[in-house]
Scaffold this motif. Structure first.
Motif, PDB file in Angstrom:
ATOM      1  N   THR A 134       0.804  -1.219   0.000  1.00 61.02           N
ATOM      2  CA  THR A 134       0.000   0.000   0.000  1.00 61.02           C
ATOM      3  C   THR A 134       0.838   1.270   0.000  1.00 61.02           C
ATOM      4  OG1 THR A 134      -0.183  -0.218   2.395  1.00 61.02           O
ATOM      5  CG2 THR A 134      -2.018  -1.035   1.082  1.00 61.02           C
ATOM      6  N   GLY A 135       2.153   1.123  -0.206  1.00 60.53           N
ATOM      7  CA  GLY A 135       2.969   2.315  -0.391  1.00 60.53           C
ATOM      8  C   GLY A 135       3.396   3.020   0.880  1.00 60.53           C
ATOM      9  N   VAL A 136       3.199   2.393   2.039  1.00 53.11           N
ATOM     10  CA  VAL A 136       3.699   2.990   3.278  1.00 53.11           C
ATOM     11  C   VAL A 136       5.219   2.894   3.291  1.00 53.11           C
ATOM     12  CG1 VAL A 136       3.654   2.901   5.798  1.00 53.11           C
ATOM     13  CG2 VAL A 136       1.592   2.355   4.498  1.00 53.11           C
ATOM     14  N   TYR A 137       5.742   1.719   2.918  1.00 59.82           N
ATOM     15  CA  TYR A 137       7.185   1.526   2.761  1.00 59.82           C
ATOM     16  C   TYR A 137       7.485   1.260   1.291  1.00 59.82           C
ATOM     17  CZ  TYR A 137       7.006   0.383   7.783  1.00 59.82           C
ATOM     18  OH  TYR A 137       6.807   0.389   9.124  1.00 59.82           O
ATOM     19  N   THR A 138       8.737   1.523   0.904  1.00 62.15           N
ATOM     20  CA  THR A 138       9.159   1.111  -0.436  1.00 62.15           C
ATOM     21  C   THR A 138       9.989  -0.157  -0.310  1.00 62.15           C
ATOM     22  OG1 THR A 138      10.954   2.671  -0.157  1.00 62.15           O
ATOM     23  CG2 THR A 138       9.167   3.328  -1.619  1.00 62.15           C
ATOM     24  N   GLY A 166      -2.104  -7.590 -13.704  1.00 65.00           N
ATOM     25  CA  GLY A 166      -1.236  -7.743 -14.854  1.00 65.00           C
ATOM     26  C   GLY A 166      -0.226  -6.625 -15.054  1.00 65.00           C
ATOM     27  N   GLN A 167      -0.299  -5.586 -14.254  1.00 59.25           N
ATOM     28  CA  GLN A 167       0.622  -4.465 -14.434  1.00 59.25           C
ATOM     29  C   GLN A 167       1.505  -4.290 -13.219  1.00 59.25           C
ATOM     30  OE1 GLN A 167      -1.499  -0.875 -15.930  1.00 59.25           O
ATOM     31  NE2 GLN A 167      -0.021  -1.372 -17.538  1.00 59.25           N
ATOM     32  N   GLU A 168       2.776  -4.111 -13.475  1.00 55.10           N
ATOM     33  CA  GLU A 168       3.679  -3.884 -12.353  1.00 55.10           C
ATOM     34  C   GLU A 168       3.436  -2.485 -11.788  1.00 55.10           C
ATOM     35  OE1 GLU A 168       7.663  -5.098 -12.807  1.00 55.10           O
ATOM     36  OE2 GLU A 168       8.188  -4.358 -10.807  1.00 55.10           O
ATOM     37  N   VAL A 169       3.335  -2.405 -10.465  1.00 57.69           N
ATOM     38  CA  VAL A 169       3.068  -1.115  -9.830  1.00 57.69           C
ATOM     39  C   VAL A 169       4.035  -0.882  -8.678  1.00 57.69           C
ATOM     40  CG1 VAL A 169       0.614  -1.159 -10.350  1.00 57.69           C
ATOM     41  CG2 VAL A 169       1.434  -2.094  -8.183  1.00 57.69           C
ATOM     42  N   CYS A 170       4.139   0.385  -8.295  1.00 56.82           N
ATOM     43  CA  CYS A 170       4.883   0.731  -7.086  1.00 56.82           C
ATOM     44  C   CYS A 170       4.252   1.996  -6.534  1.00 56.82           C
ATOM     45  CB  CYS A 170       6.355   0.947  -7.418  1.00 56.82           C
ATOM     46  SG  CYS A 170       7.326   1.272  -5.942  1.00 56.82           S
ATOM     47  N   TYR A 171       3.326   1.823  -5.598  1.00 54.35           N
ATOM     48  CA  TYR A 171       2.634   2.990  -5.053  1.00 54.35           C
ATOM     49  C   TYR A 171       3.581   3.762  -4.154  1.00 54.35           C
ATOM     50  CZ  TYR A 171      -1.337   0.277  -6.679  1.00 54.35           C
ATOM     51  OH  TYR A 171      -2.189  -0.448  -7.439  1.00 54.35           O
ATOM     52  N   GLU A 225      -4.876   3.756  -2.460  1.00 56.55           N
ATOM     53  CA  GLU A 225      -6.314   3.904  -2.258  1.00 56.55           C
ATOM     54  C   GLU A 225      -7.005   4.267  -3.565  1.00 56.55           C
ATOM     55  OE1 GLU A 225      -7.287   5.808   1.566  1.00 56.55           O
ATOM     56  OE2 GLU A 225      -8.911   6.779   0.468  1.00 56.55           O
ATOM     57  N   LYS A 226      -6.366   5.130  -4.338  1.00 52.10           N
ATOM     58  CA  LYS A 226      -6.934   5.508  -5.633  1.00 52.10           C
ATOM     59  C   LYS A 226      -7.069   4.293  -6.541  1.00 52.10           C
ATOM     60  CE  LYS A 226      -6.008  10.328  -6.288  1.00 52.10           C
ATOM     61  NZ  LYS A 226      -4.713  11.020  -6.259  1.00 52.10           N
TER      62      LYS A 226
END
Lengths: 494, 311
Positions: free
Chosen positions: A49-53, A63-68, A75-76
């Motif tokens: 959820t992007g609190v830590y990297t 199917g898509q690589e993400v890094c929030y 949340e979006k």
């Protein structure tokens, strides 16, 4: 929404917390994430959820690589994390909380209360809970606050809901409501990551389970294809043996007795006895008055009438100091708020309840203190760097052992335990049961309040069931089972 | 690991290092500063704030604050002066002033505990009322002509082996406070009260008595400061001690004591007191305008508190 996390690494200051962790979340499933405290469940979810990297690894969402970059981004995308410590502002109302930072405004930039109220009502109705949107948050029960958190997630149209120990502070009834809500969300296609220590719940609710150990992915199994022993084995990497260690205590005479203990509006005419060497389990729904009865015994409740006897002698506990002098110890349900000075060392925490023992004329005897604390760390197997280790850096289980050490050396005749294994992982739970057994074997009378039925059944010699401030019955170990306890606790007759 | 320990030690010793650096720098700049005589008078000056700061540290450790110390100092001193003027032996008058100071502090403590007032408010009340009572009692005028008693002069102006008496008192009180906070069960209760009052109460600590005691100590030490001032000035002023609470809080904060209670060390407050004294004394010698002095003092406090690791 499908999520795949693979080969995730994360270190904090050279301390590897995750090493090749991951899991696979499917559309519309309830996926349990289990592991001992410190196994990395929360950290993994915080990376999602992007609190830590993350330091390494991949996260693939649909199917898509993400890094929030932060929780707002997640949340979006429809991924919402409901933390164990609820994220609510207690002095604001339900609707103010739900719309915090995203208030609906009219053309003049003024909050449109009507529109917000309507929206809140709609979401709460969808959840099927009856809460007044104008109510202040601190007037709601913990279960209701939890519902508001879920409602907040629904409002942003969450597709993945991550819940960290959602039932830790809920009553049985609230838990049932929560399960209904979670199940209906699944039917609507929402995926749920469910982090919990409670095996029974996971087997009742979840579709699949992933186990992490020491920050590493262990395995994923379908719930019907596994069992509790199997899961425990995966979690700790070894067989734990009997969940409740055997006790070899001689049950002696009546050590403690209360007669007609009453606190108007809270509990009434409570009568029971505890023998030396006996463990009396106390069961009941949350809010039944169990904790209040214990606080009353310990002199920490106003307006209490009735009689308390210790070894046949009438005693008066006007405050905790009296109670301690009369040989009573009390391990409270919330160790962080009532049990420990979190920022202080293990030593200072153990000492504070034993000042008389380690001092002469008010002057501390350093040697006596060191000996006492060392003994506590050894005998109770507190895992730490030493007596100066601060308590907030200990795991939940070790914190609880510090609280036990505090009281064990006051030589109590009666020790009251309120939820002694809450938030404690499975290995440490067993150690705590052993500590309780040791105490009973030394002749201490033990009262153990617990919301976990298997624990009450596994540890108690007798079980007292409380409902709405009344003692509904006291069952012997042989006659008690989950059904009978729940019947009494919910108002039925045996 | 070794590196980390060194780093921790530096942080732990931060205030002390700051003091040493400060003394070194000013010593290099100013030959007048680096004399034994100046250091002794610096210590003597710092003792006034020191006593109050020791009491303040105790109060802050329990999670409280004592704004009443300046007014208690004023009133206790006024009482002492009037007793002496009324013919009471100086020793007895001083002892009685200490008793009154303790009593005034106790009242603050009772307001905080039994009266359930927040410490800030309770001691704001003490500060205002005691100052007002002092004004009424003295009719706004100083009490002077206290006679020629050796005892009266000795406390503030006396020397033993060339070292001023207040310096001895400063060191003795420091040693006592250090012992009380670090080596006694009472000290443990003070820390426990500030760290987690609820847990401490359930562990059998009498929270109310502990709090009342620290305000009593604070009041007593404020009176000690007052007596030294009385001795040095030879008269009691109705406004004596005004604003002293702030210097004591500043010294405590400089020493890294947490304003939330539970964390802090008395020796660091001692160092904090010395830093403030060195700044005052050094800047006076260097001829820095008093307007600038306040700005510098404020900035030093800011830097010290920001670099504190326990913050």
């Amino acid at each position: 929404m499908q999520i795949e996390m693979r080969g995730i690494d994360k270190s904090f200051g050279g301390n590897a917390v995750l090493k090749s962790a991951g899991f696979l979340l499917d559309d519309g499933e309830i996926h349990a994430l289990m592991g001992e405290n410190g196994a990395g469940k929360s950290t993994l979810m915080k990376i999602l959820t992007g609190v830590y990297t993350r330091d390494a690894g991949t996260v693939i969402v649909d199917g898509q690589e993400v890094c929030y970059k932060n929780p707002q981004e997640a949340e979006k995308a429809g991924i919402v994390f409901i933390h164990q410590e609820l994220n609510v502002l207690f002095d604001l109302t339900v609707e103010e909380n739900m719309f915090l930072g995203k208030e609906i405004k009219n053309v003049l930039g003024v909050c449109d209360k009507k529109a917000m109220r309507a929206e809140v009502k709609k979401v709460l109705d969808r959840l099927g809970v009856d809460i007044d949107p104008g109510e202040r948050m601190n007037r709601l029960s913990v279960g209701q606050q939890q519902m508001i958190e879920i409602a907040k997630a629904l409002m942003v149209d969450a597709k993945v809901l991550i819940m960290d120990e959602p039932t830790a502070a809920l009553t049985e009834k609230e838990t049932a409501v929560l399960f209904e809500v979670v199940n209906s969300l699944r039917e609507k296609g929402v995926s749920i990551v469910y982090i919990s220590h409670r095996m029974e719940e996971i087997f009742a609710l979840c579709d699949r389970i992933t186990v992490l150990r020491d920050g590493t992915y262990v395995d994923t199994k379908k719930i019907p294809e596994t069992d509790m022993n199997d899961v425990v084995k995966m979690m700790i990497g070894r067989e734990i043996g009997e969940r409740y260690p055997a006790r070899n205590a001689k049950i002696g005479d009546v050590a403690f007795e209360v007669k007609n203990l009453t606190c108007p509006g809270v509990f009434e005419k409570v009568n029971f006895q505890v023998h030396s060497g006996e463990v009396l389990g106390v069961s009941g729904l949350m809010g039944a008055g169990r904790t209040e009865i214990m606080r009353a015994i310990f002199g920490d409740m106003p307006n209490v009438t009735g009689e308390i006897y210790m070894n046949g002698q009438l005693i008066q506990n006007r405050n905790p100091i009296d109670a301690i002098r009369n040989g009573i110890g009390f391990i409270t349900e919330d160790r962080k708020v009532e049990g420990l000075m979190l920022e202080e060392s293990i030593m200072k925490n153990i000492s504070i309840a034993n000042l008389g023992k380690i001092s002469k004329n008010g002057v501390l005897n350093k040697k006596a203190e060191d000996d006492l604390v060392k003994k506590g760390i050894e005998e109770l197997h507190i895992r730490c760097f030493g007596p100066d280790h601060a308590c907030n850096n200990l795991s939940g289980g070790n914190q609880q052992k510090v609280v036990f050490a505090k009281w064990v050396y006051t030589d109590p005749k009666l020790l009251i335990l309120d939820e002694p294994t809450r938030g404690v992982d499975i290995g440490a739970k067993k150690e705590i049961y052993s500590i309780i057994n040791d105490l009973a074997e030394k002749g201490v009378a033990v009262i153990m309040v617990s919301s976990e039925l298997p624990e009450v059944l596994g540890m108690s010699d007798r079980i007292m069931v409380v409902r709405e401030g009344l003692v509904r019955g006291i069952l012997s170990k042989d006659e008690a089972d989950q059904e009978k306890i729940m019947t009494l606790a919910t108002g039925g007759e045996l | 690991m070794n590196n980390k320990n060194t780093k921790n030690l530096i942080q732990e010793m931060g205030v002390l290092i700051a003091l040493v650096l400060l003394v070194a720098v000013i010593s290099i700049i100013s030959p007048e500063f680096r004399t034994i005589g100046n250091f002794l008078s610096l210590l003597r000056q710092s003792s006034i704030n020191g006593f109050i700061a020791f009491g303040m540290t105790c109060v802050i450790l329990t999670g409280g604050i004592d704004l009443g110390v300046g007014s208690i100092l004023g009133l206790a001193t006024a009482l002492c002066a009037s007793f002496i003027q009324g013919g009471m032996p100086v020793g007895a008058a001083m002892l009685l002033a200490l008793v009154f100071g303790t009593a005034f502090g106790t009242v603050s403590g009772i307001l905080v505990t039994k009266g359930r007032l927040q410490p800030f408010i309770a001691t704001l009340v003490s500060m205002t009322v005691y100052r007002g009572v002092t004004m009424i009692f003295m009719d706004g005028k100083p009490i002077s002509n206290l006679g020629d008693s050796f005892m009266l002069k000795f406390v503030g102006k006396g020397n033993i082996f060339g070292i001023p008496v207040p310096v001895y008192l400063f060191i003795i009180v420091f040693a006592i406070m250090m012992f009380v906070l670090e080596k006694t069960t009472f000290g443990r209760r003070v820390y426990a009260t500030g760290s987690n009052a609820r847990a401490a109460k359930l562990a059998g600590v009498n929270i109310d008595n502990t709090k009342i005691a620290v305000y009593a100590i604070s009041g007593c030490l404020a009176a000690v400061s007052g007596l030294i001032l009385l001795s040095r000035l030879g008269s009691a002023q109705p406004t004596l001690g005004e604003g002293y609470e702030m210097d004591a809080i500043a010294a405590t904060a400089l020493g890294g004591t947490s304003m939330n209670g539970g964390r802090g060390r008395i020796w660091k407050t001692f160092v904090g007191v010395l830093i403030i004294a060195v700044l005052n004394n050094g800047m006076n010698i260097l001829g820095v305008s008093s307007y600038y002095q306040d700005v510098v003092k404020g900035i030093v406090i800011l830097i010290a508190v920001m670099t504190d690791k326990d913050r």
